[in-house]
Design an enzyme around this catalytic site. Sequence first.
Site, short mmCIF file in Angstrom:
data_model
loop_
_atom_site.label_atom_id
_atom_site.label_comp_id
_atom_site.label_asym_id
_atom_site.label_seq_id
_atom_site.Cartn_x
_atom_site.Cartn_y
_atom_site.Cartn_z
N LYS A 9 28.17 -0.30 18.54
CA LYS A 9 27.39 0.95 18.49
C LYS A 9 27.27 1.60 19.87
O LYS A 9 27.45 2.80 20.00
CB LYS A 9 25.96 0.68 17.97
CG LYS A 9 25.87 0.31 16.51
CD LYS A 9 24.42 0.38 16.03
CE LYS A 9 23.49 -0.60 16.74
NZ LYS A 9 23.79 -2.01 16.42
N ARG A 85 15.17 0.37 12.77
CA ARG A 85 15.68 -0.93 12.34
C ARG A 85 14.97 -1.46 11.11
O ARG A 85 15.38 -2.48 10.56
CB ARG A 85 15.54 -1.95 13.48
CG ARG A 85 16.49 -1.65 14.60
CD ARG A 85 16.58 -2.81 15.55
NE ARG A 85 17.56 -2.52 16.58
CZ ARG A 85 17.83 -3.33 17.59
NH1 ARG A 85 17.19 -4.47 17.69
NH2 ARG A 85 18.72 -3.00 18.49
N ARG A 122 30.47 -11.52 24.96
CA ARG A 122 30.07 -10.28 25.65
C ARG A 122 29.44 -10.57 27.01
O ARG A 122 28.67 -11.52 27.19
CB ARG A 122 29.07 -9.52 24.77
CG ARG A 122 28.53 -8.25 25.42
CD ARG A 122 27.86 -7.35 24.43
NE ARG A 122 26.56 -7.86 24.00
CZ ARG A 122 25.73 -7.15 23.22
NH1 ARG A 122 26.08 -5.96 22.79
NH2 ARG A 122 24.58 -7.65 22.86
N ARG A 154 23.93 -11.74 28.81
CA ARG A 154 22.52 -11.45 28.60
C ARG A 154 21.79 -12.66 28.03
O ARG A 154 22.37 -13.44 27.26
CB ARG A 154 22.37 -10.28 27.61
CG ARG A 154 22.31 -8.94 28.31
CD ARG A 154 22.51 -7.80 27.36
NE ARG A 154 21.76 -7.94 26.11
CZ ARG A 154 21.82 -7.08 25.10
NH1 ARG A 154 22.60 -6.03 25.19
NH2 ARG A 154 21.12 -7.26 24.02
N ARG A 165 19.07 -12.78 15.47
CA ARG A 165 19.10 -11.31 15.37
C ARG A 165 19.87 -10.85 14.13
O ARG A 165 19.46 -9.91 13.46
CB ARG A 165 19.75 -10.70 16.63
CG ARG A 165 18.90 -10.85 17.87
CD ARG A 165 19.12 -9.70 18.85
NE ARG A 165 20.50 -9.49 19.24
CZ ARG A 165 21.11 -10.17 20.21
NH1 ARG A 165 20.48 -11.11 20.88
NH2 ARG A 165 22.36 -9.90 20.53
#
Length: 211
Positions: A9, A85, A122, A154, A165
């Site tokens: 996204k 969300r 990532r 992260r 998540r």
Amino acid sequence: MLGRQGAGKGTQCTRLSRHFVVPHISTGDMLRAAVKEGTEFGRKAQEYMSAGELLPDDVIIGVVEERLVKDDTRNRGYILDGFPRTLSQAQSLAEITAGQPLDLVVDLDVPTEVVLVRLASRRVCVDCGANYSVQVPPKHGWTCDHCGGDVIQRADDTEDAIKRRLAIYEAETAPLIQWYEERGLLMVVDGDGDTDAVTARLIRAIDSARR
Ligand SMILES: [Zn+2]
């Protein structure tokens, strides 16, 4: 723009914002900036984000509302990334935008197995938020090509946090897709595959909805 974390996204919204020349409003970026600045809101947000939890609605809705009343979004429109969300957030957004309702909701659809692999590899610049991966690292060590910042994994990209998540997404965000479909706003776009090909698909989808 709806889609699982890791669906791309952020990357796609950045490209679309350049193509259509509208602001890209990323709640994730706004939150990370608050965390980095160490504001009271940022410290609160950090606790939830480190635990892989979603922020309470009242906090996040307030941030979004403040952003949407600014001149650039009122005059040019915008791409909203990372919000809403949950169904109650979508209902709040509909109230906030009653004067200028959303034109289109895109579901950037990428299978869970694919986003799991993407998220685990990532790496992100701590300063500007640019995305890299183990497969596509920066040119010089783990230093950002754009700003020279440190590129790291992260804290919320560990496998456990990612799985949490994605489970939250299935439970809370999936009903949004149905809600927007019932209102005739939803368009599903296949987000799997080459980044340029996905961008082209998104532009076609948005152009066809605007006509
Ligand atoms: Zn950077």
